[in-house]
Structures are given as C-alpha cells and as structure tokens.
Design a protein around this motif. Structure first.
Motif, PDB file in Angstrom:
ATOM      1  N   LYS A  35       0.847  -1.189   0.000  1.00 45.86           N
ATOM      2  CA  LYS A  35       0.000   0.000   0.000  1.00 45.86           C
ATOM      3  C   LYS A  35       0.885   1.243   0.000  1.00 45.86           C
ATOM      4  O   LYS A  35       1.932   1.262   0.661  1.00 45.86           O
ATOM      5  N   ILE A  36       0.477   2.258  -0.741  1.00 48.53           N
ATOM      6  CA  ILE A  36       1.191   3.534  -0.739  1.00 48.53           C
ATOM      7  C   ILE A  36       0.547   4.440   0.303  1.00 48.53           C
ATOM      8  O   ILE A  36      -0.656   4.695   0.277  1.00 48.53           O
ATOM      9  N   LYS A 133       5.819   3.470  -0.223  1.00 45.72           N
ATOM     10  CA  LYS A 133       5.216   2.191  -0.573  1.00 45.72           C
ATOM     11  C   LYS A 133       5.644   1.168   0.485  1.00 45.72           C
ATOM     12  O   LYS A 133       6.816   0.870   0.639  1.00 45.72           O
ATOM     13  N   VAL A 134       4.654   0.658   1.210  1.00 44.75           N
ATOM     14  CA  VAL A 134       4.906  -0.321   2.270  1.00 44.75           C
ATOM     15  C   VAL A 134       4.516  -1.692   1.761  1.00 44.75           C
ATOM     16  O   VAL A 134       3.385  -1.897   1.319  1.00 44.75           O
ATOM     17  N   THR A 135       5.453  -2.632   1.820  1.00 38.87           N
ATOM     18  CA  THR A 135       5.171  -4.013   1.413  1.00 38.87           C
ATOM     19  C   THR A 135       5.330  -4.925   2.620  1.00 38.87           C
ATOM     20  O   THR A 135       6.400  -4.978   3.235  1.00 38.87           O
ATOM     21  N   TRP A 136       4.267  -5.623   2.948  1.00 37.21           N
ATOM     22  CA  TRP A 136       4.216  -6.535   4.104  1.00 37.21           C
ATOM     23  C   TRP A 136       4.134  -7.951   3.550  1.00 37.21           C
ATOM     24  O   TRP A 136       3.183  -8.309   2.863  1.00 37.21           O
ATOM     25  N   SER A 137       5.150  -8.763   3.824  1.00 38.88           N
ATOM     26  CA  SER A 137       5.187 -10.113   3.261  1.00 38.88           C
ATOM     27  C   SER A 137       5.381 -11.159   4.356  1.00 38.88           C
ATOM     28  O   SER A 137       5.847 -10.864   5.449  1.00 38.88           O
ATOM     29  N   LEU A 171      -2.883   1.021   9.209  1.00 40.44           N
ATOM     30  CA  LEU A 171      -1.598   1.710   9.325  1.00 40.44           C
ATOM     31  C   LEU A 171      -1.661   3.061   8.627  1.00 40.44           C
ATOM     32  O   LEU A 171      -1.192   4.074   9.159  1.00 40.44           O
ATOM     33  N   ASP A 172      -2.241   3.076   7.445  1.00 38.69           N
ATOM     34  CA  ASP A 172      -2.415   4.318   6.696  1.00 38.69           C
ATOM     35  C   ASP A 172      -3.220   5.320   7.521  1.00 38.69           C
ATOM     36  O   ASP A 172      -2.871   6.511   7.599  1.00 38.69           O
TER      37      ASP A 172
END
Length: 340
Positions: A35-36, A133-137, A171-172
């Motif tokens: 998500k950005i 840009k947050v990437t959660w993996s 989070l956003d």
C-alpha cells in the motif's frame, strides 16, 4: 459382508488419495500485500518498528481486544519482541531479527496454540512519488499438518491476505492521524531580544509565499555556511506587509547572526532588530495550521486591548528543521507580534 469390504476398501483408497493430495502440496508458502501511504518513510517505519504501536494497526489484535500482550524490555529494533495470549489469538510471540533503518524490517512470528508454526515477516519501505510504498510479506514452511489445514481451509495467503490488507489500511489511517496532530499555545507577552541577521526580501502573491520561501531561505542559509558565519538562532521570516485585499505579501527570509556582517553578495543583506515587546504564540504541528495560530494570536491581542505599533516587527521563527524532523506533528513554529 462384501458390501462392507467394498466400503472399507473405498474409504482406504479415499484416505490414501487424500494423504497423497496433502503430501504433494507446496512445502513453502510466500505472499505479500502493498500500500502507498502519503507520508515520509521514517514516520511509517518508526510505527512498524515498535511493537508497542502494533495494537493500533494489527488486524488480529483488533479481533481480540481482551488478549493479554506482554512486551520485552526492548520493543523496537533488533531483539525487540512481544507475546500474546487470547481466546481468538491463541498463544504466540513475535521478535525482530534484523533491520535496515528506513528500508527493511525482518521479523519472526511463532504460533504455539491452537497450532504450532513459525513464519517470517518482512517489511519493505520504498520512497515513491506519492509517499511511501509499504510491502508486508510473509513466508514459511508447510509441514504435513499445515498442508492438511490448507487443504480444508484454503491457502495461508487466502486466509491471511485480507488481514494484511486490513492492517495496511489501518496503518495508513493512524499515520495520517498522527501527522495531523497539532496544538496552539498563546503564551502571552514576552520580550524578544532582537539582534543582527542576514536576509533577502521579496513581494509575491500570498499563495506563492511558501514556494518563494523555500527558494530564498536556503540562499541565505547557504551564504552563511559558505562564509563560515555563525548562526545565532533559528531561521525566521519578517512580514513587512500582508495585503489580503490585493492578495500580496512582502516578507524577508532571515538567518540570525552573532554580529553585524558585511556581505559580498548584493542579494544577501544585513539587518538588525531592536529588542521589542511581543505576544508570543507557539504552533506545534504542520504549518497548514498556521492561519489558526495567527487568528488565536490576534484574538489574544484584541481581548487584552493590546496595540500593535505601526512599524512593529511581526516574525515567524522556524524552531524545527523539517529535513531532520519528518513528522509534521513535531514541527514547532513561534509567532511574535510586536505590541506596545
């Protein structure tokens, strides 16, 4: 009897077939959601990096508000961790195993009940045009019991992916809320010490003020640095004229100095403020709230029957370096309005 044998034989075949189906499922799993978020990387990173912040955006804690959370002495950075126990969450723990400041966070999450498993959690933060840009993996191994579970309930991604989306959405929201916090305090009458300063001046439309200031202030500051001139305080602006009717403003971008400086650049001048009595107002938060701060300051002057001298200085002092303080909620601006 034959019918029973056939039924048992059929059940055996089905069991063997199911066992083979479970066994050939992938040994590993991996998925991610992104998500950005319209915020500087450090603001987002600092929240994710601190486990004490997780209850604010965790989609799982949201589902089990009565769960007991126990934090380690260290809650952010390598070695940080916490554990949980709840009716819905079960029992488990998480820890941070590696970080690359404002870039990546690597964590390990262990579930003890209702089933045992260990997974890797990775966070990646990338600067993009609109923010971060947050990437959660998440990735891990699938033992036979896990394979059996996903055979009935669907893949781990299918079951957990929506939670990741929910967590990123929350989070956003909390990042935006944190960045929008502000306070205004009219401290009342104070004495400004005045002093020497370097400056440049311009007139422009009110809406172009910030754009011009962002060009002019670095010019004055750069001149001071390149000539080894000691700064005597924080940069500030002097407002000479604010004409709402004609939508114009005249102002100077200033750097305070310890003494009078003879400049060699015709675009950089030297000035001096005499000490003056002023109403001081402090805005903590994004500068977009400055109009409200000014309105409160002017209201204080009116309520206390104070008089502004015709030529009295009107200043904004920028206490906080925005480049060093990415969260605008922590920016501090001081307003000084001269009064008799």
């Amino acid at each position: 009897m034959k019918a029973l044998k056939y039924i048992l034989f059929l059940l055996l075949i089905l069991f063997i077939g199911f066992a083979i189906y479970v066994a050939v499922q992938p040994n590993d799993y991996k998925f991610s959601r992104s998500k950005i978020i319209k915020a500087p990387i450090p603001v987002v990173y600092d929240i994710v990096n601190d486990f004490k912040e997780w209850p604010r955006f965790s989609p799982w804690i949201e589902q089990d508000t009565n769960a007991v959370l126990v934090y380690k002495d260290k809650t952010s950075g390598v070695g940080a961790g916490y554990s949980w126990e709840g009716e819905i969450l079960g029992i488990g723990n998480a820890k941070t195993v590696d970080v690359l400041n404002n870039k990546t966070i690597k964590q390990e999450i262990e579930f003890v009940k209702p089933f045992e498993s260990i997974s890797n959690i990775n966070w990646d933060f990338e600067q993009v045009e609109d923010g971060t840009k947050v990437t959660w993996s998440m990735d891990g191994k699938q033992d036979f019991m896990t394979k059996m579970y996903v055979a009935f309930a669907g893949s781990i991604e299918k079951n957990t992916g929506p939670d990741f989306n929910r967590g990123l959405h929350k989070l956003d929201s909390i990042v935006k809320a944190d960045m929008s916090k502000y306070s205004i305090n009219v401290e009342g009458i104070t004495q400004h010490s005045g002093g020497f300063y370097l400056y440049n001046t311009t007139s422009c439309k009110i809406e172009d003020l910030e754009k011009n200031l962002n060009v002019m202030m670095p010019m004055v500051g750069g001149y001071a640095l390149s000539n080894n001139i000691t700064m005597a305080g924080k940069p500030f602006v002097i407002y000479h004229k604010w004409d709402t009717d004609n939508n114009t403003v005249m102002f100077s971008s200033c750097i305070p100095t310890t003494s009078k400086i003879v400049t060699t650049d015709p675009n950089i001048l030297t000035g001096q403020l005499a000490p003056f009595k002023a109403v001081k107002t402090v805005l903590k938060g994004d500068y977009v709230n400055s109009e409200e701060a000014w309105n409160q300051a002017m209201a204080y002057i009116k309520e206390n029957n104070l008089v502004e001298p015709a030529t009295g200085p009107v200043l904004e002092v920028y206490v906080t370096d925005k480049n060093a303080t990415p969260n605008p909620a922590n920016w501090i601006t001081e307003i000084y309005i001269a009064v008799e």
